[in-house]
Structures are given as C-alpha cells and as structure tokens.
Design a protein around this motif. Structure first.
Motif, mmCIF file in Angstrom:
data_model
loop_
_atom_site.group_PDB
_atom_site.id
_atom_site.type_symbol
_atom_site.label_atom_id
_atom_site.label_comp_id
_atom_site.label_asym_id
_atom_site.label_seq_id
_atom_site.Cartn_x
_atom_site.Cartn_y
_atom_site.Cartn_z
ATOM 1 N N GLY A 278 -9.052 6.262 1.790
ATOM 2 C CA GLY A 278 -8.452 5.768 3.115
ATOM 3 C C GLY A 278 -7.172 6.549 3.418
ATOM 4 O O GLY A 278 -6.495 7.142 2.608
ATOM 5 N N VAL A 279 -6.644 6.149 4.459
ATOM 6 C CA VAL A 279 -5.428 6.527 5.123
ATOM 7 C C VAL A 279 -4.380 5.975 4.273
ATOM 8 O O VAL A 279 -3.231 6.632 3.746
ATOM 9 C CB VAL A 279 -5.233 6.430 6.581
ATOM 10 N N ARG A 280 -4.335 4.654 3.772
ATOM 11 C CA ARG A 280 -3.764 3.832 2.731
ATOM 12 C C ARG A 280 -4.330 3.538 1.566
ATOM 13 O O ARG A 280 -5.650 3.264 1.635
ATOM 14 C CB ARG A 280 -2.976 2.466 3.451
ATOM 15 N N VAL A 281 -3.676 3.554 0.394
ATOM 16 C CA VAL A 281 -4.371 3.124 -0.723
ATOM 17 C C VAL A 281 -3.491 1.973 -1.234
ATOM 18 O O VAL A 281 -2.398 1.762 -1.227
ATOM 19 C CB VAL A 281 -3.904 4.275 -1.789
ATOM 20 N N PRO A 282 -4.289 0.715 -1.684
ATOM 21 C CA PRO A 282 -3.814 -0.382 -2.016
ATOM 22 C C PRO A 282 -2.685 -0.125 -3.286
ATOM 23 O O PRO A 282 -2.972 0.575 -4.264
ATOM 24 C CB PRO A 282 -4.936 -1.391 -2.520
ATOM 25 N N MET A 283 -1.759 -0.736 -3.513
ATOM 26 C CA MET A 283 -0.719 -0.630 -4.309
ATOM 27 C C MET A 283 -1.443 -0.599 -5.831
ATOM 28 O O MET A 283 -0.760 -0.217 -6.765
ATOM 29 C CB MET A 283 0.506 -1.243 -3.959
ATOM 30 N N ALA A 284 -2.135 -1.779 -5.858
ATOM 31 C CA ALA A 284 -2.694 -2.140 -7.214
ATOM 32 C C ALA A 284 -3.643 -0.904 -7.662
ATOM 33 O O ALA A 284 -3.576 -0.643 -8.970
ATOM 34 C CB ALA A 284 -3.667 -3.308 -7.124
ATOM 35 N N SER B 184 0.807 -0.991 0.026
ATOM 36 C CA SER B 184 0.011 -0.070 0.045
ATOM 37 C C SER B 184 0.751 1.230 0.079
ATOM 38 O O SER B 184 2.010 1.173 0.374
ATOM 39 C CB SER B 184 -1.125 -0.061 1.161
ATOM 40 N N VAL B 185 0.248 2.305 -0.112
ATOM 41 C CA VAL B 185 0.978 3.725 -0.308
ATOM 42 C C VAL B 185 -0.020 4.598 0.606
ATOM 43 O O VAL B 185 -1.253 4.480 0.644
ATOM 44 C CB VAL B 185 1.292 4.140 -1.754
ATOM 45 N N THR B 186 0.746 5.655 1.163
ATOM 46 C CA THR B 186 0.143 6.772 1.913
ATOM 47 C C THR B 186 -0.875 7.526 1.001
ATOM 48 O O THR B 186 -0.641 7.861 -0.210
ATOM 49 C CB THR B 186 1.056 7.455 2.601
ATOM 50 N N ALA B 187 -1.954 8.008 1.679
ATOM 51 C CA ALA B 187 -3.020 8.628 0.680
ATOM 52 C C ALA B 187 -2.270 9.907 0.294
ATOM 53 O O ALA B 187 -2.792 10.527 -0.948
ATOM 54 C CB ALA B 187 -4.331 8.863 1.510
ATOM 55 N N ARG B 188 -1.584 10.634 1.147
ATOM 56 C CA ARG B 188 -0.910 11.909 0.757
ATOM 57 C C ARG B 188 -0.121 12.037 -0.462
ATOM 58 O O ARG B 188 0.017 12.815 -1.423
ATOM 59 C CB ARG B 188 -0.144 12.551 1.969
ATOM 60 N N PHE B 189 0.694 10.720 -0.759
ATOM 61 C CA PHE B 189 1.673 10.776 -1.732
ATOM 62 C C PHE B 189 0.612 10.424 -2.935
ATOM 63 O O PHE B 189 0.855 11.061 -4.056
ATOM 64 C CB PHE B 189 2.367 9.569 -1.655
ATOM 65 N N THR B 190 -0.405 9.641 -2.924
ATOM 66 C CA THR B 190 -1.289 9.085 -3.727
ATOM 67 C C THR B 190 -1.921 10.432 -4.442
ATOM 68 O O THR B 190 -2.301 10.554 -5.916
ATOM 69 C CB THR B 190 -2.257 8.102 -3.484
ATOM 70 N N ALA C 59 -1.088 13.606 -4.361
ATOM 71 C CA ALA C 59 -0.100 14.238 -5.213
ATOM 72 C C ALA C 59 -0.021 13.668 -6.742
ATOM 73 O O ALA C 59 0.120 14.425 -7.725
ATOM 74 C CB ALA C 59 1.426 14.176 -4.376
ATOM 75 N N ILE C 60 -0.059 12.470 -6.755
ATOM 76 C CA ILE C 60 0.355 11.966 -7.990
ATOM 77 C C ILE C 60 -1.066 12.164 -8.938
ATOM 78 O O ILE C 60 -1.385 12.296 -10.157
ATOM 79 C CB ILE C 60 0.635 10.436 -7.749
ATOM 80 N N LEU C 61 -2.452 11.816 -8.063
ATOM 81 C CA LEU C 61 -3.319 12.049 -8.814
ATOM 82 C C LEU C 61 -3.841 13.640 -9.301
ATOM 83 O O LEU C 61 -4.061 13.739 -10.378
ATOM 84 C CB LEU C 61 -4.756 11.780 -7.869
ATOM 85 N N GLU C 62 -3.475 14.379 -8.356
ATOM 86 C CA GLU C 62 -3.574 15.881 -8.718
ATOM 87 C C GLU C 62 -2.389 16.179 -10.016
ATOM 88 O O GLU C 62 -2.825 16.985 -11.032
ATOM 89 C CB GLU C 62 -3.039 16.823 -7.745
ATOM 90 N N ALA D 182 -14.660 6.211 -10.411
ATOM 91 C CA ALA D 182 -14.538 5.158 -9.742
ATOM 92 C C ALA D 182 -13.097 4.833 -9.207
ATOM 93 O O ALA D 182 -13.055 4.895 -7.746
ATOM 94 C CB ALA D 182 -14.758 3.974 -10.091
ATOM 95 N N LEU D 183 -12.252 5.311 -9.892
ATOM 96 C CA LEU D 183 -10.740 4.952 -9.531
ATOM 97 C C LEU D 183 -10.187 6.208 -8.593
ATOM 98 O O LEU D 183 -9.668 6.166 -7.484
ATOM 99 C CB LEU D 183 -9.622 4.831 -10.550
ATOM 100 N N ARG D 184 -10.842 7.444 -9.009
ATOM 101 C CA ARG D 184 -10.484 8.403 -8.446
ATOM 102 C C ARG D 184 -10.928 8.578 -6.974
ATOM 103 O O ARG D 184 -10.487 9.008 -5.912
ATOM 104 C CB ARG D 184 -11.039 9.797 -9.207
ATOM 105 N N ALA D 185 -12.263 8.069 -6.977
ATOM 106 C CA ALA D 185 -12.784 7.928 -5.406
ATOM 107 C C ALA D 185 -11.924 6.742 -4.693
ATOM 108 O O ALA D 185 -11.983 6.975 -3.531
ATOM 109 C CB ALA D 185 -14.303 7.418 -5.543
#
Length: 331
Positions: free
Chosen positions: A37-43, A6-12, A14-17, A29-32
C-alpha cells in the motif's frame, strides 16, 4: 477511534532493502505486507525494525542506514525539502510535514538559543535507540547534501547511552556526538539556517507543498483521497472514470467526494504522476519508458508535462544531479 499510526511505503521500502542487504531474513508474508500500500501500518514497521535489530551484529547498522537514506525515501516530503530556498525553510517544512513520513514522530526547532536545536520527538516503543539513530543520521546526511557539504552541525544529541565507541559514531556522522542528553536532536549555529540549498525552486516548492498538504490531510486511511492516491500509484494510466469505477462511484461523484476534502482529481493525479516520474528518472529509466508507464501518448507529451511540473525537461532534471544523489547522497 483515531486511525492507527502508519508510515509511508517509500521509507518502509528503504528500511526493508537495507535489512535485506544486512542479511536479515524477512518472512515472505511480512515482506509482502510492507510493499502493498501507499501507507504501511506502524505495527508492521515495528516488526521489521525488531528483525533488523535482532539480526544485525554491527551496533551502528541503524545509524549507517540513516546516513544512506536519500530524499526520495522520504516521499513527497523529501522532494519538498529539496525545493526550499534555505536550510531554515527546509527545517520548517520538516517540522510541518514529518507525519507524512511516519505519524508517530515529530520534529521541533528551537531557534531562540545558540546553538539552534532541531529536536526529534519519537512516540514509538520498539527499537527506539536504533530508530532514533537512523532518523538523526538521515537528517545530518541530507542537510549536508542539500547544502553541498556546507552544513556543519555542532553536535548530534542522543538521549540514550552510546551503543559503540563514540569515535565510531562521530566518524559516521562527521561531527561530534553527545549521549545521555535530555532529548534527541541536532545542534548547529544560527548562521546555518541561512544556508542556500542546491535545488531551490519556488514554483516547484509551491506545487509540492500542495501535494504535501493533500497527503497530510488524508492520513486517515478511510479518506477518499488516500484511496485515490493508492490507485493512481498502482495504476498511473487510469483516469478519473476508471478509478471511480474501482471505488464504486461515477467520475462526477468522485469529484464531489474529493472536493469535500478540498482536493481536485486533476491536481492530485498530476502531482502524483510527477512524484512517480521523479522516482523513475532517478533509477536511470529513459523519458520514453517513464512516459509510457505513466500513460502519456508519446515521449514529447511526457516531456511537455514534466517541464510544466518542474520547469525542467527530464534530461535537464537528470543532468542537475538527481541520479547522482540517489547513488551517493554524501557527494
């Protein structure tokens, strides 16, 4: 069976933005899923990077994303880095706590040789070249900012072939770039390890390190502390009893569960509230608004708590340059 990566939501986030700024069409659906969560599954992080790589025309888009990342995007690890005394201390923190950012990559420091080498060891298989470039771009940019521009890497090393002209890499990185190397990393002179950091603070460092230890220990998604962290971030006004109710246990039972993980509810909540306060102040929100959002009775109560956490008032924290860092980490 071990927990999935998993990866921290803050880093995710940043990549999303960054992806959205580059015009990447991210399915709703992916954006949501990336922001729940606090952690995002790496998949899911893999899916985002795959979309980014497919949609961006600029071969150095990922490197540019990395050089734009700021300490706050690394969650508690970024704050912990900023509280170190020297660059060498910060690199030690990075090697220890990098799994909090994303637990399928790690860093190693080889300080025996000259130059010193910070190796980056990814264990992912999707968009490896782009993600390596983003990670190393972030390391160089953040190290340069934390040392007030004094960090001078000898070279950034990439295990893959260049994806654009080498001169374009070097213009973005501000240093030589070498390709087809045995490993990915950043090389620099041993003397750079002693560079002092602009935001060093021993008491703050100890406070943040405690939180980082908690987060590192709770990477398993089923741990009570991980669930408590998620609820505190989502509902910072909630106290122990309300969170216990949400988890189906009494406040006393919640205390016992956390104690089994060597964590106290009070310490965990205060550390997370400090983290949330820092993030909010960086966006220009007033102390009064931040205090209200975090559940303090009035602005003075929030100011007293923030001074206890950081040895600064919110106004002093902002004047120290943290909002400037968010706006432009290269300055």
């Amino acid at each position: 069976m071990p927990a999935p990566y998993s990866v921290t939501a803050r880093f995710t986030q940043a990549i999303l933005e960054a992806s959205l700024r580059h015009g990447v069409q991210v399915p709703e659906a992916l954006r949501a899923a990336l922001t729940q969560g606090v952690r995002v599954p790496m998949a899911q992080q893999d899916s985002l990077w795959a979309l980014f790589a497919e949609a961006t025309v600029d071969p150095l888009a990922a490197l540019a994303v990395g050089t734009d990342l700021q300490a706050g995007h690394l969650d508690i690890v970024g704050l912990l880095l900023l509280s170190c005394d020297t660059l060498g201390d910060a690199l030690e923190v990075l090697t220890e706590y990098a799994p909090i950012i994303g637990d399928n990559a790690r860093f190693e420091v080889d300080a025996v040789r000259d130059p010193v080498v910070l190796r980056y060891l990814p264990d992912y298989t999707v968009c490896v070249e782009q993600r390596v470039e983003a990670a190393l771009g972030c390391v160089v940019s953040l190290a340069r900012w934390m040392t007030n521009g004094r960090f001078r890497p000898s070279a950034v090393l990439f295990a893959h072939a260049p994806r654009a002209a080498v001169a374009e890499y070097e213009a973005l990185l501000g240093c030589p770039a070498q390709f087809d190397q045995p490993f990915n990393g950043v090389a620099f002179a041993p003397g750079e390890m002693g560079l002092s950091l602009i935001q060093a603070g021993r008491e703050l460092h100890a406070h943040l390190r405690t939180l980082a230890d908690i987060m590192l220990a709770s990477l398993a998604q089923d741990s009570v502390s991980a669930r408590v962290q998620h609820l505190i971030r989502k509902h910072p006004r909630w106290g122990k009893e309300r969170i216990g109710d949400e988890l189906g246990m009494s406040g006393r039972h919640l205390n016992r569960k956390l104690a089994a993980e060597a964590i106290s509810f009070k310490g965990l909540r205060e550390a997370l509230l400090y983290n949330l306060a820092v993030q909010a102040l960086r966006t220009g929100q007033t102390a009064a608004l931040v205090g209200e959002k975090l559940g303090f009775s009035d602005e003075n109560a929030f100011v007293r708590a923030f001074r206890r956490w950081s040895d600064k008032t919110p106004a002093q924290f902002v004047r120290a340059g943290f909002t400037i860092m968010e706006a432009d980490p290269s300055e």
